[in-house]
Each structure stands twice: as structure tokens, then as C-alpha cells.
Design a protein around this motif. Structure first.
Motif, PDB file in Angstrom:
ATOM      1  N   PRO A  30      -3.582   4.788  -6.008  1.00 26.58           N
ATOM      2  CA  PRO A  30      -2.320   4.083  -5.731  1.00 26.58           C
ATOM      3  C   PRO A  30      -1.103   4.945  -6.081  1.00 26.58           C
ATOM      4  N   TYR A  31      -0.061   4.752  -5.292  1.00 26.68           N
ATOM      5  CA  TYR A  31       1.219   5.374  -5.581  1.00 26.68           C
ATOM      6  C   TYR A  31       2.260   4.255  -5.579  1.00 26.68           C
ATOM      7  N   HIS A  32       2.841   3.990  -6.745  1.00 27.33           N
ATOM      8  CA  HIS A  32       3.747   2.845  -6.890  1.00 27.33           C
ATOM      9  C   HIS A  32       5.180   3.256  -6.552  1.00 27.33           C
ATOM     10  N   LEU A  33       5.756   2.558  -5.593  1.00 29.97           N
ATOM     11  CA  LEU A  33       7.134   2.821  -5.208  1.00 29.97           C
ATOM     12  C   LEU A  33       8.095   2.225  -6.235  1.00 29.97           C
ATOM     13  N   LYS A  34       9.201   2.868  -6.471  1.00 32.19           N
ATOM     14  CA  LYS A  34      10.162   2.417  -7.480  1.00 32.19           C
ATOM     15  C   LYS A  34      11.182   1.442  -6.904  1.00 32.19           C
ATOM     16  N   ILE A  56       2.206  14.025   5.741  1.00 29.50           N
ATOM     17  CA  ILE A  56       2.413  14.768   4.497  1.00 29.50           C
ATOM     18  C   ILE A  56       3.442  13.993   3.672  1.00 29.50           C
ATOM     19  N   THR A  57       2.965  13.317   2.658  1.00 34.31           N
ATOM     20  CA  THR A  57       3.826  12.476   1.821  1.00 34.31           C
ATOM     21  C   THR A  57       3.415  12.634   0.362  1.00 34.31           C
ATOM     22  N   ARG A  58       4.209  12.053  -0.531  1.00 34.59           N
ATOM     23  CA  ARG A  58       3.882  12.070  -1.955  1.00 34.59           C
ATOM     24  C   ARG A  58       2.580  11.307  -2.225  1.00 34.59           C
ATOM     25  N   VAL A  59       2.322  10.294  -1.410  1.00 36.14           N
ATOM     26  CA  VAL A  59       1.097   9.510  -1.578  1.00 36.14           C
ATOM     27  C   VAL A  59      -0.110  10.399  -1.308  1.00 36.14           C
ATOM     28  N   VAL A  60      -0.045  11.175  -0.223  1.00 33.99           N
ATOM     29  CA  VAL A  60      -1.137  12.085   0.132  1.00 33.99           C
ATOM     30  C   VAL A  60      -1.255  13.195  -0.906  1.00 33.99           C
ATOM     31  N   LYS A 107       7.215  -2.187  -4.525  1.00 38.57           N
ATOM     32  CA  LYS A 107       7.656  -2.791  -5.781  1.00 38.57           C
ATOM     33  C   LYS A 107       7.582  -4.311  -5.704  1.00 38.57           C
ATOM     34  N   LYS A 108       7.911  -4.875  -4.558  1.00 40.73           N
ATOM     35  CA  LYS A 108       7.873  -6.320  -4.370  1.00 40.73           C
ATOM     36  C   LYS A 108       6.729  -6.677  -3.430  1.00 40.73           C
ATOM     37  N   GLY A 109       6.015  -7.733  -3.780  1.00 43.18           N
ATOM     38  CA  GLY A 109       4.829  -8.102  -3.023  1.00 43.18           C
ATOM     39  C   GLY A 109       5.098  -8.389  -1.559  1.00 43.18           C
TER      40      GLY A 109
END
Length: 610
Positions: free
Chosen positions: A605-609, A485-489, A574-576
Motif C-alpha cells: 500500500p501507498y497512503h496518499l496524504k 511510473i509512479t511513486r506507488v510502483v 486519505k478519505k474512503g
């Protein structure tokens, strides 16, 4: 990404708009330099090839180089006049490939096209290796680095061509014209010495002197060897789209200029070699011997040698100009990959340029920079298309019978006959060096047809037929693989709810029963309204139980004509480089789903800051 983008801009320049393509066209002066470098560079070894054959009989046979050179010039004239007709008959380029395909049939066109594609790769490898040899001969300490130096030159020429046709032509024009000036001075001074009686008559055997052991076969062998000086003559007819308007007229004038220069330089070197009694030696080229005899080892000698080395290297650029355009024609006809039709940032066909550079480097590495024995293969790779192009034009004139078609037919008939003789002589006299053409050409043609069949099958499968009724999709079942259970889900489930779906199923694959129970309890408290299905994997595999479940859902969905959609949650660091710190399960699932024919796959996609 910014650093990568800035580095790319530094190497090849800023992207050009499609509307700027007119600015990338060549005028006659630049075109002559960039498209004639291969043909003009052959002056450095073409006459020598004649002498190498004749000297096997003895120095007295050298006088035969004069009538043989005249025969080569007749062939050159026939080819120039023929390709001039090709330019106006086929103004969109393609040269021997288009002529052969349209008049002799697809397979003959593919033989011509395949031969030229391989020949342009050989052009780059042979030219750069020859130029590298010239440099390392002057600086023997560099000899052990031949391969590295040759690769360096290939990379430089590749990058230069990726920057655009006009930019590469602007830079490469100077060495080509310097080479022409150097040889004109050499020939001019040499002929002046001859006419003023400064050259001793005893240095050469009088023309017509009987020579024991001479035979027609040997003369034809020498003629075929000398004809290697005509490689690159066809390049202009392939590259018509690169000329400024009116492209056919400018291309035709450039072709005539190239033929004239080649004839002057070739005949001049042959005459000087004869009158000065030059014979081939391993340690020094014929041009070097002539220059040393006339000027001695002074600055003029080194100027001639330097420009010769430069043009041998830059002869590779003819391949970079003609190969991509020939590849475009083959790709448009669906015989090679469509990626060759795509223009790059600088409006050049960058995929063709890069592929040519890569294959040339591979060839240099495989042969360790010693590609001299590839010259006969390189020459026959041109004369096969020469012959087919002439035969194709003959058939065109007989079929269409335009105005003055008989004179045109005579020109092409003469060119076809001489080209065929040269081709046959290469096979008869240099079979051990040219036999690979009998192997790779059938393989290449088979690959061409295989690619063409692939594209035809795809077209048949994608084509919409009005007689086939469309089967409507009655509903949608969505499967969302979850790892917790995460923000991505949460984002993925919200997206799934926004779609019109009969059912949304979240699927969790567990390796441990305790983790499975804990997630089920958290899920019930979360109250998403989405059904959770947990699958236990005894062998710690996510793919196997997940796909087995998907098969079950898909089978039931087909009964109601429902579409099964898989939504894959994925977080993007954020970084590859952070990607290597994570399991990349979403990528693995998506990779396996690519081979599932009836599933729709969506990645959220959920982009991390941070």
C-alpha cells in the motif's frame, strides 16, 4: 472512522477487557428475570389455549381445565427436576443438545440443537409480535404499523444484548418482576373474592359435571395446547456459563424459582378463569377478561395489561441469552460456523445475537407481524428437545448407575413419557401447523453435517504429517503489475528488490500501441534494473493477458521448483469515499488471484496524504 467508532461506543458501550468477563456473570435475581421471561410470559396465553379447545364442546366443559392444568403442572415438575439434573450432570451448558448428543448419538443431538435454534428465532418473532399486538390493541391507530413497531423492538433488544448480559439484565429485570407482582395481585384479589363468597357459584359448572361430546382425544389436545406454557423452561440449562460461581448451584436454584413462579401464576389464572366463568373471545384475552371482571377498567387493569404487553415483548430476551450459548456449543463441535464462538467488544457472543435479530426480523416481515399460527410450531420446537433430553438422561442413568439413580430414572422416565405424548398430540391435532418441522429439521441436520465435513476436510488438508517430506522452495520469481511510473510502483519495486528473488518482472498491459512505446522509453530512462514486459490487450482486458502471462511464468518456475509471487501496488486515498473516483484495478487483480492455488499474493500500500 472516528465518527463510526464513537457511534458504535454510544450504541453498545466501551470495549471490555477479557479479564472483566467475571463481571458479566449473572446473579440469581437477574438470571431469573432474563432467563424466565419466556416461560413466565406464556402464562398470558397458555391457560387460554386450554380453554379455546374445551369451549368447542361448550361452556360446561370448562371445568376440565382444572385437571388438565394439574397435568401440565405434573409435566412442569418433571421437567424442572429433570433439567435440574441436567445442570449438575452438564455444568458447562448446552442443555438438550449436549445431553442428546452424548447419550443418544450425534444425530439426535443435532435434532435437539436444530429444533432449539429455530425455536429461539420463533421465540423472538412470536413474542415481539404478540407484544406489539397488545400495544396496537390499546392504540388501534397504530395497527397498520405492526411490522415497523415489531422490528423496532427487535432492534432495541438486539442492541441491549450487544451491550452485555448484565446490562440487559439490569434493565429488563424491572418489567419482568412488575409482571409477576401484577399477576400475584390479580390472583390474590381474585382468590380472596372467591373465598369470601363475592363470586356467584352460578358462574362456573361444578367439577365432575358430565359433559356430552367430551373425549380422551379432546382432553389430550387441550393438554397439549396448555403445555405451550412450558416453552422456555430449558433456557436455564443452556445458559449455565452466564451464572456467577458456583454456576451450577445458582442455575439450579434459579430453575426451581422459575418453576415455582410459573406453577403459581399458571394455576392461579386457570382457577380464576374457571371460578369467574371466563370463556375465550377474539376481542379480548382471558387475562384481560379476568382483570376487567375483578378490577374493572381502572388503573390496576391497565397496569396488568401494560406489564403483560411488556413481558410478551421481553420474552424475546430469553432467546437472546440462550441462542448464542447453544450456537457456541454447536460451533465448538464444528456443526455451524466458528464465528459464533467469538466474543464481541462487550464479552457477549455478538455474532449469535446479531444473527438471531436478523432472522427474527426476516420472519416478522415474511409473516407481516402475524405470527400467531406459528405458536404450535414454536411449542413443538421445544417439546422435541424436551423428549430427547429426558430419553438421554434415562440412558445416562442406566449406563452409569450413580447413587440414587433409580429415583432419577423415574423422574426422567415420567418426563419423557409426558413430553412424548404432548409431541405426538401436537402432530395429531395440529399437523397443518407443525408439518414444516418435518421439512426444516432434515434440511438443518444436512447443513450441520455439510459444515462438519467441510471443517474435517480443512483439518485433514492443514494437518502436518511427519511421514510426508517437506519440499523446499529453491527460489522466487516476482511479478509486479504496473500501470505506469509512479511513486506507488517505485515503492513496490523497492520492496520486491528487498526480497530474495531470482527474477523480478514488471508487467504492463496496454490498450494502445503508442502508450506502450512511451512507457517502454520512460522505463529505459528510469533505469530501475527491473525487466519490463508489455502485453497488448486487443479487447481492453487487464485480467486475461496478465493471467495468461502468469500461467507461462508459473509453468516454467515449476521446472526449477521456484515460487511465483505477485506484488500488487495499491494507493490508499486519505478519505474512503475517494475510492469511488478510481478504477480499483489492484482490487480486481487481487480478487481474481484469490482463486489461483499456487501463487503468493502481496499488496504493497501507498497512503496518499491528501
Amino acid at each position: 472512522m472516528k465518527i463510526k467508532y464513537a457511534f458504535k461506543r454510544y450504541l453498545i458501550g466501551r470495549p471490555l477487557r477479557s479479564t472483566e468477563i467475571g463481571e458479566q456473570k449473572l446473579n440469581k435475581k437477574k438470571a431469573l428475570a432474563i432467563l424466565s421471561s419466556d416461560a413466565l410470559s406464556s402464562v398470558a396465553y397458555g391457560p387460554e389455549q386450554i380453554l379455546i379447545v374445551l369451549v368447542t364442546i361448550g361452556a360446561t366443559a370448562i371445568w376440565y381445565s382444572i385437571p388438565i392444568a394439574m397435568g401440565v403442572l405434573v409435566l412442569l415438575a418433571a421437567l424442572i427436576l429433570s433439567y435440574r439434573q441436567v445442570i449438575f450432570a452438564y455444568p458447562h451448558g448446552g442443555g438438550a443438545y449436549v445431553v442428546s448428543k452424548n447419550n443418544l448419538g450425534v444425530n439426535f443431538g443435532l435434532i435437539a440443537g436444530g429444533s432449539l435454534l429455530v425455536d429461539y428465532i420463533l421465540t423472538v418473532a412470536v413474542s415481539v409480535s404478540a407484544g406489539t399486538d397488545a400495544i396496537t390493541s390499546a392504540f388501534p391507530t397504530l395497527h397498520n404499523h405492526n411490522v415497523s413497531i415489531a422490528i423496532f423492538f427487535v432492534v432495541c433488544i438486539t442492541l441491549l444484548n450487544l451491550r452485555g448480559v448484565t446490562e440487559s439484565a439490569s434493565i429488563l429485570a424491572y418489567p419482568v418482576y412488575l409482571f409477576v407482582v401484577a399477576l400475584v395481585i390479580l390472583i390474590g384479589v381474585g382468590l380472596y373474592n372467591i373465598f369470601t363468597g363475592q363470586v356467584q357459584p352460578g358462574l362456573h359448572t361444578p367439577i365432575g359435571t358430565p359433559v356430552a361430546g367430551i373425549s380422551l382425544f379432546l382432553l389430550l389436545k387441550a393438554f397439549a395446547s396448555g403445555s405451550s406454557a412450558l416453552t422456555g423452561v430449558e433456557a436455564i440449562s443452556n445458559a449455565i456459563p452466564n451464572f456467577k460461581d458456583p454456576a451450577p448451584n445458582n442455575a439450579a436454584k434459579t430453575l426451581i424459582a422459575m418453576g415455582t413462579l410459573l406453577a403459581i401464576l399458571f394455576s392461579g389464572i386457570v382457577c380464576l378463569a374457571y371460578y369467574y366463568g371466563i370463556t375465550p373471545v377474539v376481542e379480548q384475552t382471558v387475562v384481560s377478561q379476568i382483570a376487567e371482571t375483578i378490577f374493572g377498567r381502572n388503573w390496576m387493569y391497565y397496569f396488568i395489561q401494560g406489564t403483560t404487553a411488556l413481558i410478551l415483548i421481553l420474552a424475546a430476551n430469553t432467546g437472546y441469552t440462550a441462542f448464542p450459548l447453544l450456537a457456541v456449543n454447536l460451533a465448538k463441535d464444528k456443526f455451524i460456523a466458528r464465528m459464533f464462538t467469538v466474543r464481541g467488544d462487550r464479552l457477549g457472543y455478538s455474532n449469535g445475537i446479531i444473527i438471531l435479530g436478523l432472522f427474527s426480523i426476516i420472519l416478522i416481515i415474511v409473516f407481516e407481524g402475524e405470527t400467531e399460527h406459528l405458536i404450535p410450531l414454536y411449542a413443538i420446537g421445544v417439546f422435541i428437545p424436551f423428549t430427547l433430553a429426558q430419553l438421554g438422561m434415562m440412558k445416562k442413568w442406566i449406563r452409569e448407575k450413580p447413587k440414587d439413580w433409580t429415583s432419577k430414572l423415574i423422574i426422567n422416565s415420567l418426563g419423557a413419557l409426558i413430553s412424548l405424548i404432548v409431541t405426538v398430540m401436537f402432530f395429531l391435532t395440529k399437523f397443518l401447523q407443525v408439518w414444516p418441522v418435518l421439512v426444516f429439521l432434515p434440511i438443518i441436520i444436512y447443513l450441520f453435517h455439510s459444515i462438519h465435513r467441510h471443517y474435517e476436510k480443512i483439518a485433514d488438508q492443514l494437518r502436518i504429517s511427519p511421514h510426508e517430506p517437506a519440499i523446499p522452495i529453491e527460489g522466487n520469481v516476482i511479478i509486479v503489475p504496473v500501470a505506469g511510473i509512479t511513486r506507488v510502483v517505485e515503492k513496490s519495486l523497492n520492496y520486491a528488490k528487498s526480497l530474495s528473488a531470482q527474477q523480478i518482472i514488471a508487467v504492463y498491459v496496454s490498450f494502445d500501441r503508442e502508450d506502450e512505446k512511451k512507457l517502454e522509453q520512460k522505463w529505459d530512462k528510469w533505469q530501475t534494473g527491473v525487466r519490463l514486459v508489455t502485453l497488448h490487450s486487443q479487447y481492453r482486458s487487464i485480467i486475461q493477458p496478465l493471467f495468461k502471462f502468469m500461467d507461462t511464468v508459473e509453468h516454467k518456475a515449476k521446472e526449477f521448483n521456484y515460487q511465483v509471487t505477485v506484488i500488487i501496488p495499491q494507493f490508499i486515498p486519505k478519505k474512503g469515499w475517494h475510492n469511488i473516483l478510481h478504477n480499483q484495478s489492484s482490487l480486481l487483480i487481487r480478487a481474481f488471484l484469490l482463486f489461483r492455488t499456487d501463487l503468493v499474493v502481496i499488496t504493497v500500500p501507498y497512503h496518499l496524504k491528501e
